[in-house]
Scaffold this motif. Structure first.
Motif, mmCIF file in Angstrom:
data_model
loop_
_atom_site.group_PDB
_atom_site.id
_atom_site.type_symbol
_atom_site.label_atom_id
_atom_site.label_comp_id
_atom_site.label_asym_id
_atom_site.label_seq_id
_atom_site.Cartn_x
_atom_site.Cartn_y
_atom_site.Cartn_z
ATOM 1 N N ILE A 148 -1.120 14.176 -9.481
ATOM 2 C CA ILE A 148 -1.734 12.953 -8.961
ATOM 3 C C ILE A 148 -2.649 13.379 -7.826
ATOM 4 O O ILE A 148 -2.223 14.112 -6.933
ATOM 5 C CB ILE A 148 -0.679 11.983 -8.430
ATOM 6 C CG1 ILE A 148 0.405 11.717 -9.488
ATOM 7 C CG2 ILE A 148 -1.315 10.665 -8.005
ATOM 8 C CD1 ILE A 148 1.578 10.961 -8.947
ATOM 9 N N GLU A 195 -6.004 9.148 -5.760
ATOM 10 C CA GLU A 195 -5.199 8.122 -6.446
ATOM 11 C C GLU A 195 -4.083 7.586 -5.534
ATOM 12 O O GLU A 195 -3.815 6.381 -5.515
ATOM 13 C CB GLU A 195 -4.588 8.714 -7.726
ATOM 14 C CG GLU A 195 -5.592 8.909 -8.845
ATOM 15 C CD GLU A 195 -5.004 9.638 -10.047
ATOM 16 O OE1 GLU A 195 -5.207 9.172 -11.175
ATOM 17 O OE2 GLU A 195 -4.326 10.673 -9.847
ATOM 18 N N LEU A 196 -3.476 8.494 -4.799
ATOM 19 C CA LEU A 196 -2.414 8.039 -3.887
ATOM 20 C C LEU A 196 -2.984 7.173 -2.758
ATOM 21 O O LEU A 196 -2.327 6.232 -2.286
ATOM 22 C CB LEU A 196 -1.666 9.240 -3.310
ATOM 23 C CG LEU A 196 -0.764 9.999 -4.295
ATOM 24 C CD1 LEU A 196 -0.052 11.163 -3.605
ATOM 25 C CD2 LEU A 196 0.276 9.076 -4.938
ATOM 26 N N GLN A 229 -3.459 3.773 -4.146
ATOM 27 C CA GLN A 229 -2.164 3.077 -4.183
ATOM 28 C C GLN A 229 -1.757 2.598 -2.787
ATOM 29 O O GLN A 229 -1.290 1.460 -2.619
ATOM 30 C CB GLN A 229 -1.084 4.018 -4.735
ATOM 31 C CG GLN A 229 0.299 3.371 -4.750
ATOM 32 C CD GLN A 229 1.346 4.230 -5.425
ATOM 33 O OE1 GLN A 229 1.757 3.928 -6.535
ATOM 34 N NE2 GLN A 229 1.750 5.302 -4.776
ATOM 35 N N SER A 230 -1.941 3.448 -1.800
ATOM 36 C CA SER A 230 -1.601 3.049 -0.431
ATOM 37 C C SER A 230 -2.460 1.861 0.001
ATOM 38 O O SER A 230 -1.990 0.974 0.729
ATOM 39 C CB SER A 230 -1.823 4.220 0.534
ATOM 40 O OG SER A 230 -0.987 5.294 0.189
ATOM 41 N N VAL A 279 -3.607 -0.488 -2.017
ATOM 42 C CA VAL A 279 -3.031 -1.666 -2.704
ATOM 43 C C VAL A 279 -1.765 -2.137 -1.978
ATOM 44 O O VAL A 279 -1.521 -3.344 -1.849
ATOM 45 C CB VAL A 279 -2.699 -1.315 -4.184
ATOM 46 C CG1 VAL A 279 -1.904 -2.434 -4.858
ATOM 47 C CG2 VAL A 279 -3.972 -1.027 -4.949
ATOM 48 N N ASP A 280 -0.991 -1.197 -1.467
ATOM 49 C CA ASP A 280 0.269 -1.550 -0.815
ATOM 50 C C ASP A 280 0.118 -1.847 0.678
ATOM 51 O O ASP A 280 1.121 -2.105 1.360
ATOM 52 C CB ASP A 280 1.283 -0.398 -0.998
ATOM 53 C CG ASP A 280 1.716 -0.250 -2.448
ATOM 54 O OD1 ASP A 280 1.734 -1.276 -3.168
ATOM 55 O OD2 ASP A 280 2.030 0.886 -2.874
ATOM 56 N N GLU A 296 -0.703 0.170 3.059
ATOM 57 C CA GLU A 296 -0.111 1.231 3.882
ATOM 58 C C GLU A 296 -1.170 2.124 4.534
ATOM 59 O O GLU A 296 -0.830 3.162 5.096
ATOM 60 C CB GLU A 296 0.832 2.091 3.019
ATOM 61 C CG GLU A 296 2.035 1.334 2.460
ATOM 62 C CD GLU A 296 3.334 1.663 3.169
ATOM 63 O OE1 GLU A 296 3.307 2.418 4.146
ATOM 64 O OE2 GLU A 296 4.381 1.142 2.739
ATOM 65 N N THR A 308 -8.528 2.568 -11.662
ATOM 66 C CA THR A 308 -7.154 2.808 -11.157
ATOM 67 C C THR A 308 -6.731 1.662 -10.245
ATOM 68 O O THR A 308 -5.618 1.149 -10.343
ATOM 69 C CB THR A 308 -7.107 4.151 -10.389
ATOM 70 O OG1 THR A 308 -7.498 5.192 -11.269
ATOM 71 C CG2 THR A 308 -5.722 4.426 -9.843
ATOM 72 N N ALA A 337 -7.802 -1.429 -10.270
ATOM 73 C CA ALA A 337 -7.570 -2.647 -11.061
ATOM 74 C C ALA A 337 -6.206 -2.599 -11.760
ATOM 75 O O ALA A 337 -5.468 -3.602 -11.784
ATOM 76 C CB ALA A 337 -8.687 -2.806 -12.096
ATOM 77 N N LEU A 352 -3.520 -0.827 -10.889
ATOM 78 C CA LEU A 352 -2.422 -0.914 -9.905
ATOM 79 C C LEU A 352 -2.237 -2.345 -9.402
ATOM 80 O O LEU A 352 -1.111 -2.820 -9.249
ATOM 81 C CB LEU A 352 -2.699 0.026 -8.726
ATOM 82 C CG LEU A 352 -2.612 1.526 -9.023
ATOM 83 C CD1 LEU A 352 -3.038 2.344 -7.795
ATOM 84 C CD2 LEU A 352 -1.207 1.925 -9.454
ATOM 85 N N VAL A 407 -0.511 -4.458 -12.155
ATOM 86 C CA VAL A 407 0.942 -4.211 -12.270
ATOM 87 C C VAL A 407 1.685 -4.813 -11.086
ATOM 88 O O VAL A 407 2.720 -5.483 -11.243
ATOM 89 C CB VAL A 407 1.220 -2.690 -12.377
ATOM 90 C CG1 VAL A 407 2.732 -2.417 -12.298
ATOM 91 C CG2 VAL A 407 0.666 -2.139 -13.663
ATOM 92 N N LYS A 408 1.142 -4.594 -9.921
ATOM 93 C CA LYS A 408 1.818 -5.100 -8.709
ATOM 94 C C LYS A 408 1.958 -6.622 -8.759
ATOM 95 O O LYS A 408 3.040 -7.165 -8.536
ATOM 96 C CB LYS A 408 1.017 -4.671 -7.465
ATOM 97 C CG LYS A 408 1.690 -5.019 -6.145
ATOM 98 C CD LYS A 408 0.860 -4.523 -4.978
ATOM 99 C CE LYS A 408 1.483 -4.910 -3.646
ATOM 100 N NZ LYS A 408 2.682 -4.116 -3.341
ATOM 101 N N GLN A 464 5.480 -8.769 -9.110
ATOM 102 C CA GLN A 464 5.914 -9.609 -7.988
ATOM 103 C C GLN A 464 6.004 -11.082 -8.366
ATOM 104 O O GLN A 464 6.815 -11.820 -7.820
ATOM 105 C CB GLN A 464 4.981 -9.410 -6.793
ATOM 106 C CG GLN A 464 5.176 -8.043 -6.150
ATOM 107 C CD GLN A 464 4.445 -7.872 -4.838
ATOM 108 O OE1 GLN A 464 3.485 -8.583 -4.563
ATOM 109 N NE2 GLN A 464 4.880 -6.920 -4.038
#
Lengths: 185, 198
Positions: free
Chosen positions: A3, A7-8, A11-12, A14-15, A17, A39, A41, A43, A46-47, A51
């Motif tokens: 990864i 990409e990470l 993700q961070s 999206v979250d 973080e 990527t 879109a 993520l 899915v999130k 939820q």
């Protein structure tokens, strides 16, 4: 598959973080990356889907049955954790007494029986006692005062204690107590 | 006079239960038992185990009740206890929840290397019950390691740091697991959509 750090970071992002400065940097980077936007879109999809649509498993165990299982365990725990009843510790004296008491009792019984069987008449007939006592010498106070002694003998009490085969007597005279057993037959 | 437990809120019930009133605790159990069971089930995916684990979680919470200070809601506090218990359970069963990243890479498979394009949302047009059913099916296909991270992050809204602490691993590992799990879920949801269209 490795990864990528990119990409990470997405993700961070999206979250939530990422620090504000990192967020701005990523947004700039995404403008020039189609793959990065895809990527992002995926993520986000899915999130949000998870939820908003968490599958809820249904508990089919009846309420009372479910609670009784919990209650039983709690009561069991409380029983286990309750302070143990205090164990009485035996004192040294009581330990010694516990060991010597039977021996002492047996010795006492033997002593009484020996007295009864070796001198039964002495205990029952005061005249014989007087004869025996006369051998003790002329200065015996009992011989000097026979009447007084006889009177005290007469005052002596005999108390029978019930028993099926033996009668037990307590004889009190001259300030002393003698106990003997007499076979009923 | 017996208190009207039904009219008391969770904090009041918890406070009364802390004083040893088991009827207050019973009311809390009645209110939250479904959620606690559901969380246990989402972690272990076995109904019987989930019932046992959720009951055990309630017993554990009774023992720890004095520690509940009301910093979070009772429901959140209780759910955390349940998750901890489930993680302990999974560890004990040695179900490879802490398998290596390399192992998980193998599980991902070569054809799933790329995150699928989501031009069309695979969940669009589905009724809630059907969508939930698909998500449930997809969660079933995840490894326990991936599923545990998804449950904690997406359903319990725990941060990376908190999850890492619970699983006793690095934040980087949590981020990797989460990424793989999401990727796999995306692939599965697209796949279900495609199968429906066939």
């Amino acid at each position: 598959m490795e990864i990528s750090e990119f990409e990470l970071k997405i993700q961070s992002y999206v979250d939530g973080e990422l620090a504000p400065r990192e967020m701005l940097e990523l947004e700039e980077a995404l403008k020039g990356s189609v793959e990065g936007r895809e990527t992002l879109a995926a993520l986000v999809m899915v999130k949000r889907t998870l939820q908003e649509n968490e599958p809820i498993a249904l508990l089919e165990t009846p309420r009372e049955l479910y609670w009784s299982g919990i209650e039983r365990q709690i009561l069991g725990l409380e029983k286990e954790s309750a302070p143990a009843p205090k164990v009485q510790t035996e004192t040294l004296w009581s330990q010694i007494w516990r060991r010597i008491a039977p021996v002492s009792a047996a010795a006492l019984v033997i002593a009484v029986l020996m007295i009864v069987f070796t001198h039964p008449e002495a205990l029952r007939d005061p005249s014989i006692s007087n004869q025996n006592l006369s051998m003790a010498g002329e200065n015996s106070s009992l011989l000097k005062e026979p009447e007084s002694y006889q009177a005290r003998i007469e005052e002596a009490s005999e108390t029978a204690v019930s028993s099926e085969e033996f009668s037990t007597f307590e004889y009190t005279a001259s300030g002393m107590t003698v106990v003997w057993l007499e076979h009923k037959n | 006079m017996r208190p009207d437990y039904a009219s008391m809120d969770d904090a009041e019930l918890a406070a009364t239960a802390q004083g040893g009133d088991m009827r207050s605790f019973e009311e809390l159990v009645a209110r939250h038992r479904d959620k606690i069971f559901a969380r246990a089930y989402s972690m272990c995916r076995n109904e019987e185990e989930a019932v046992d684990l959720s009951q055990e979680a309630w017993v554990r919470s009774w023992k720890k009740l004095a520690q509940f200070q009301g910093d979070s809601s009772f429901s959140t506090w209780m759910t955390r206890i349940t998750i901890n218990l489930c993680l302990d359970h999974l560890r004990k069963k040695k179900r490879r929840i802490f398998e290596s990243i390399e192992k998980m890479n193998e599980e991902s498979g070569g054809v799933e290397r790329l995150i699928p394009l989501v031009d069309e949302n695979p969940t669009a047009g589905l009724e809630n019950s059907e969508l939930r059913s698909r998500i449930d099916q997809a969660l079933e296909e995840l490894s326990e390691a991936h599923r545990a991270v998804i449950v904690m992050h997406e359903f319990e809204e725990m941060e990376y740091r908190e999850i890492a602490k619970k699983l006793d691993c690095s934040i980087g590992t949590i981020m990797s697991r989460l990424f793989y799990a999401r990727k796999k879920l995306a692939v599965l949801l697209v796949k279900y959509k495609q199968e429906e269209g066939l």
